[in-house]
Design an enzyme around this catalytic site. Structure first.
Site, PDB file in Angstrom:
ATOM      1  N   ARG A 141       0.819  -1.236   0.000  1.00  0.00           N
ATOM      2  CA  ARG A 141       0.000   0.000   0.000  1.00  0.00           C
ATOM      3  C   ARG A 141       0.840   1.268   0.000  1.00  0.00           C
ATOM      4  O   ARG A 141       0.387   2.335   0.423  1.00  0.00           O
ATOM      5  CB  ARG A 141      -0.978   0.016   1.165  1.00  0.00           C
ATOM      6  N   LYS A 163       4.409  11.507 -11.427  1.00  0.00           N
ATOM      7  CA  LYS A 163       3.555  10.662 -12.270  1.00  0.00           C
ATOM      8  C   LYS A 163       4.257   9.329 -12.467  1.00  0.00           C
ATOM      9  O   LYS A 163       5.408   9.280 -12.926  1.00  0.00           O
ATOM     10  CB  LYS A 163       3.324  11.319 -13.636  1.00  0.00           C
ATOM     11  N   GLU A 205      12.382  17.892 -24.886  1.00  0.00           N
ATOM     12  CA  GLU A 205      11.620  18.268 -23.676  1.00  0.00           C
ATOM     13  C   GLU A 205      12.253  19.483 -22.994  1.00  0.00           C
ATOM     14  O   GLU A 205      11.557  20.274 -22.359  1.00  0.00           O
ATOM     15  CB  GLU A 205      11.549  17.082 -22.700  1.00  0.00           C
ATOM     16  N   LYS A 247       9.627  22.847 -14.134  1.00  0.00           N
ATOM     17  CA  LYS A 247       8.681  21.768 -13.843  1.00  0.00           C
ATOM     18  C   LYS A 247       8.269  21.804 -12.371  1.00  0.00           C
ATOM     19  O   LYS A 247       7.091  21.611 -12.036  1.00  0.00           O
ATOM     20  CB  LYS A 247       9.265  20.405 -14.214  1.00  0.00           C
ATOM     21  N   GLU A 257      -2.608  17.893 -11.892  1.00  0.00           N
ATOM     22  CA  GLU A 257      -2.976  18.302 -13.251  1.00  0.00           C
ATOM     23  C   GLU A 257      -4.461  18.649 -13.389  1.00  0.00           C
ATOM     24  O   GLU A 257      -5.171  18.105 -14.238  1.00  0.00           O
ATOM     25  CB  GLU A 257      -2.580  17.226 -14.279  1.00  0.00           C
ATOM     26  N   ARG A 261      -0.635  22.405 -14.828  1.00  0.00           N
ATOM     27  CA  ARG A 261       0.290  21.311 -15.164  1.00  0.00           C
ATOM     28  C   ARG A 261       0.075  20.827 -16.597  1.00  0.00           C
ATOM     29  O   ARG A 261       0.989  20.282 -17.222  1.00  0.00           O
ATOM     30  CB  ARG A 261       0.147  20.151 -14.170  1.00  0.00           C
ATOM     31  N   ASN A 265       2.150  19.431 -21.323  1.00  0.00           N
ATOM     32  CA  ASN A 265       1.791  18.565 -22.454  1.00  0.00           C
ATOM     33  C   ASN A 265       1.916  19.284 -23.794  1.00  0.00           C
ATOM     34  O   ASN A 265       1.435  18.779 -24.811  1.00  0.00           O
ATOM     35  CB  ASN A 265       0.353  18.051 -22.284  1.00  0.00           C
ATOM     36  N   HIS A 272       1.312  12.271 -29.703  1.00  0.00           N
ATOM     37  CA  HIS A 272       0.699  10.959 -29.476  1.00  0.00           C
ATOM     38  C   HIS A 272      -0.024  10.469 -30.726  1.00  0.00           C
ATOM     39  O   HIS A 272      -0.019   9.271 -31.035  1.00  0.00           O
ATOM     40  CB  HIS A 272      -0.253  11.006 -28.276  1.00  0.00           C
ATOM     41  N   HIS A 286       9.554   9.055 -28.891  1.00  0.00           N
ATOM     42  CA  HIS A 286       8.629  10.005 -28.268  1.00  0.00           C
ATOM     43  C   HIS A 286       9.160  11.448 -28.342  1.00  0.00           C
ATOM     44  O   HIS A 286       8.432  12.367 -28.721  1.00  0.00           O
ATOM     45  CB  HIS A 286       8.364   9.588 -26.820  1.00  0.00           C
TER      46      HIS A 286
HETATM   47  P1  NAD Z   1      13.971   4.816 -21.571  1.00  0.00           P
HETATM   48  O1  NAD Z   1      13.832   4.713 -20.128  1.00  0.00           O
HETATM   49  O2  NAD Z   1      13.450   3.729 -22.413  1.00  0.00           O
HETATM   50  O3  NAD Z   1      15.512   5.039 -21.919  1.00  0.00           O
HETATM   51  C1  NAD Z   1      15.895   5.147 -23.271  1.00  0.00           C
HETATM   52  C2  NAD Z   1      16.985   4.131 -23.624  1.00  0.00           C
HETATM   53  O4  NAD Z   1      18.208   4.575 -23.071  1.00  0.00           O
HETATM   54  C3  NAD Z   1      16.732   2.747 -23.060  1.00  0.00           C
HETATM   55  O5  NAD Z   1      17.201   1.811 -24.004  1.00  0.00           O
HETATM   56  C4  NAD Z   1      17.628   2.701 -21.822  1.00  0.00           C
HETATM   57  O6  NAD Z   1      18.013   1.392 -21.507  1.00  0.00           O
HETATM   58  C5  NAD Z   1      18.774   3.534 -22.267  1.00  0.00           C
HETATM   59  N1  NAD Z   1      19.513   4.239 -21.232  1.00  0.00           N
HETATM   60  C6  NAD Z   1      19.006   4.925 -20.185  1.00  0.00           C
HETATM   61  N2  NAD Z   1      19.978   5.584 -19.564  1.00  0.00           N
HETATM   62  C7  NAD Z   1      21.128   5.283 -20.193  1.00  0.00           C
HETATM   63  C8  NAD Z   1      22.472   5.682 -20.012  1.00  0.00           C
HETATM   64  N3  NAD Z   1      22.823   6.596 -19.103  1.00  0.00           N
HETATM   65  N4  NAD Z   1      23.411   5.150 -20.826  1.00  0.00           N
HETATM   66  C9  NAD Z   1      23.048   4.273 -21.805  1.00  0.00           C
HETATM   67  N5  NAD Z   1      21.793   3.896 -22.056  1.00  0.00           N
HETATM   68  C10 NAD Z   1      20.844   4.406 -21.244  1.00  0.00           C
HETATM   69  O7  NAD Z   1      13.302   6.168 -22.149  1.00  0.00           O
HETATM   70  P2  NAD Z   1      13.175   7.644 -21.611  1.00  0.00           P
HETATM   71  O8  NAD Z   1      13.157   8.473 -22.818  1.00  0.00           O
HETATM   72  O9  NAD Z   1      14.145   7.940 -20.536  1.00  0.00           O
HETATM   73  O10 NAD Z   1      11.732   7.631 -20.933  1.00  0.00           O
HETATM   74  C11 NAD Z   1      10.580   7.389 -21.700  1.00  0.00           C
HETATM   75  C12 NAD Z   1       9.462   7.012 -20.781  1.00  0.00           C
HETATM   76  O11 NAD Z   1       9.234   8.083 -19.872  1.00  0.00           O
HETATM   77  C13 NAD Z   1       8.156   6.756 -21.492  1.00  0.00           C
HETATM   78  O12 NAD Z   1       7.590   5.573 -21.014  1.00  0.00           O
HETATM   79  C14 NAD Z   1       7.291   7.949 -21.101  1.00  0.00           C
HETATM   80  O13 NAD Z   1       5.927   7.624 -21.057  1.00  0.00           O
HETATM   81  C15 NAD Z   1       7.839   8.271 -19.748  1.00  0.00           C
HETATM   82  N6  NAD Z   1       7.611   9.648 -19.303  1.00  0.00           N
HETATM   83  C16 NAD Z   1       7.102   9.819 -18.059  1.00  0.00           C
HETATM   84  C17 NAD Z   1       6.891  11.087 -17.585  1.00  0.00           C
HETATM   85  C18 NAD Z   1       6.394  11.280 -16.186  1.00  0.00           C
HETATM   86  O14 NAD Z   1       6.053  12.410 -15.815  1.00  0.00           O
HETATM   87  N7  NAD Z   1       6.362  10.233 -15.379  1.00  0.00           N
HETATM   88  C19 NAD Z   1       7.201  12.208 -18.367  1.00  0.00           C
HETATM   89  C20 NAD Z   1       7.728  11.989 -19.632  1.00  0.00           C
HETATM   90  C21 NAD Z   1       7.930  10.690 -20.094  1.00  0.00           C
HETATM   91  N1  GLY Z   2       5.298  15.027 -18.320  1.00  0.00           N
HETATM   92  C1  GLY Z   2       4.086  15.713 -17.966  1.00  0.00           C
HETATM   93  C2  GLY Z   2       3.873  15.836 -16.493  1.00  0.00           C
HETATM   94  O1  GLY Z   2       4.691  15.432 -15.701  1.00  0.00           O
HETATM   95  O2  GLY Z   2       2.865  16.331 -16.116  1.00  0.00           O
END
Ligand code: NAD
Ligand code: GLY
Length: 390
Positions: A141, A163, A205, A247, A257, A261, A265, A272, A286
């Site tokens: 929990r 998030k 971003e 942020k 949000e 917030r 987006n 998307h 992305h």
């Molecule tokens: P990811 O976590 O898939 O990382 C991208 C690639 O880089 C992966 O292959 C990973 O293994 C590799 N990698 C990571 N760090 C590394 C490093 N230092 N050296 C070598 N390789 C490395 O992708 P991302 O772009 O970091 O994150 C995308 C995700 O984040 C999506 O699922 C998206 O929905 C989510 N997201 C969440 C929020 C939120 O507010 N929670 C905001 C934006 C995006």
């Molecule tokens: N990436 C959008 C948010 O955190 O609200």
């Protein structure tokens, strides 16, 4: 709006790294937390997280790409601080943010023993951060977690704001929870091992924060993008700090949000739709979709007479300078129509009652939430991009 404090920097103890870590607080009452940013932060991670751990028991969750580079330095730092740890190493990629791997992760954590005072440490990009944060939100929990983001995207966006979640067959992030980390430790040196394409995705971003509400930051990026992307420690610390400051302000004002917030987006409704049309393949990442989506959003803003096309053109010029895509030339298939893209937007969870809401900006730094946008004008933007790509 609560102002995040940028406190006195902590001295980095590595002689070859004279730059101090930058620190920032996300002001959320009893859920407030610090963000530490800079080269070498992982070497201080044990010390930095010591004060927020409910007990010295931790489990590191990471992926197979990150572990060979960054697990050992993190473990050494935890050892030095007397923090016990074990590691769960998951496959890399978006498919890991799924029920299947949530099951594997929680199963492994429960089998090997955790209690309510165990802290999970997410060492990786947004995939590991979102999955680990969600596991922490639901295990027993709710247990604590710490973010150690290793992609630029995770350092400037996903590790901050709480998030967490996983993807479903009906769309991304549809199962999740708000669960704030106890601390964020963003070691900008981890970006040295990140593939250039991933670095650029995170950079999209970063640019977003300038377009949302910080034209001076956008100008700073125009002058500093090259050195920042080439690994200059001061430039990348500054870019991550300014992005996180932006942020943190927005999250402090609207954690769940219900208002401001949504500005985060910017470009994402278009992004998307593009990702859904391409089929969430490696062909379009992305961050690349966000880059194109922001250009589309500024194009739509100009068509809605919120401003002229100069903001869109400045954005295009900067994104092209760094090597990010700004059009759909390499993506377009025979089945691409404005209607098909609009259809994807209708399925995006950010639509309200079938009405289209966009984050638009008449100028760089002047973003706003615009509801009930006329789909005919959105079609004009989409048609223009499709025509330019044919
Ligand atoms: P990811 O976590 O898939 O990382 C991208 C690639 O880089 C992966 O292959 C990973 O293994 C590799 N990698 C990571 N760090 C590394 C490093 N230092 N050296 C070598 N390789 C490395 O992708 P991302 O772009 O970091 O994150 C995308 C995700 O984040 C999506 O699922 C998206 O929905 C989510 N997201 C969440 C929020 C939120 O507010 N929670 C905001 C934006 C995006
Ligand atoms: N990436 C959008 C948010 O955190 O609200």
């Amino acid at each position: 709006m609560t102002e995040p404090a940028v406190s006195d920097p902590i001295q980095n103890d590595e002689p070859e790294n004279p730059l101090p870590l930058a620190t920032l607080n996300v002001a959320l009452g009893d859920r407030s937390y610090d963000i530490f940013i800079g080269d070498g932060a992982i070497r201080q991670a044990g010390h930095l997280m010591q004060g927020v751990l409910a007990s010295p028991n931790t489990v590191i969750v990471t992926d197979e790409n990150v572990a060979p580079h960054w697990l050992a330095p993190l473990e050494a730092s935890l050892n030095a601080a007397g923090i016990t740890h074990r590691a769960v190493i998951l496959p890399p990629g978006e498919h890991t943010k799924s029920l299947k791997y949530l099951d594997e992760l929680t199963d492994s954590l429960l089998r090997d023993g955790i209690d309510r005072k165990t802290t999970l440490i997410a060492l990786g990009g947004g995939v590991i951060g979102d999955l680990t944060g969600f596991a922490a939100a639901v295990l027993l929990r709710g247990i604590d977690f710490v973010q150690v983001p290793t992609t630029l995207l995770a350092q400037v966006d996903s590790s901050v704001g709480g998030k967490t979640g996983i993807d479903t067959r009906y769309g991304k992030n549809l199962i999740g929870a708000f669960h704030q980390p106890k601390v964020v430790i963003a070691d900008t040196q981890t970006l040295d091992t990140l593939p250039r394409r991933e670095l650029l995705c995170g950079y999209a971003e970063v640019v977003k924060y300038g377009v949302i509400n910080d034209p001076a930051f956008f100008e700073w990026l125009q002058s500093n993008a090259a050195v920042l992307l080439d690994g200059d420690a001061a430039a990348r610390r500054e870019a991550v700090l300014r992005s996180c400051t932006s942020k943190a302000e927005i999250v402090a004002a609207d954690e769940r949000e219900s208002g401001v917030r949504a500005l985060l987006n910017l470009g994402h409704t278009f992004a998307h739709a593009l990702e859904a049309q391409v089929g969430f393949e490696d062909k379009l990442k992305h961050g690349e979709a966000v880059a194109i989506g922001m250009v589309m959003a500024l194009d739509l803003s100009a068509r809605l007479k919120m401003g002229d096309t100069s903001a869109r053109d400045r954005l295009i010029a900067h994104l092209q300078d760094v090597g990010l895509p700004t059009d759909i030339k390499t993506l377009l298939g025979d089945n691409w129509t404005a209607n098909a893209l609009l259809d994807h937007m209708g399925r995006d969870k950010k639509t309200e009652g079938g009405k289209l809401t966009f984050i638009l900006a008449g100028d760089i730094g002047q973003s706003e939430v615009v509801r009930n946008v006329d789909p005919a004008v959105v079609t004009q933007t989409l048609d223009a991009f499709i025509a330019a790509a044919r």
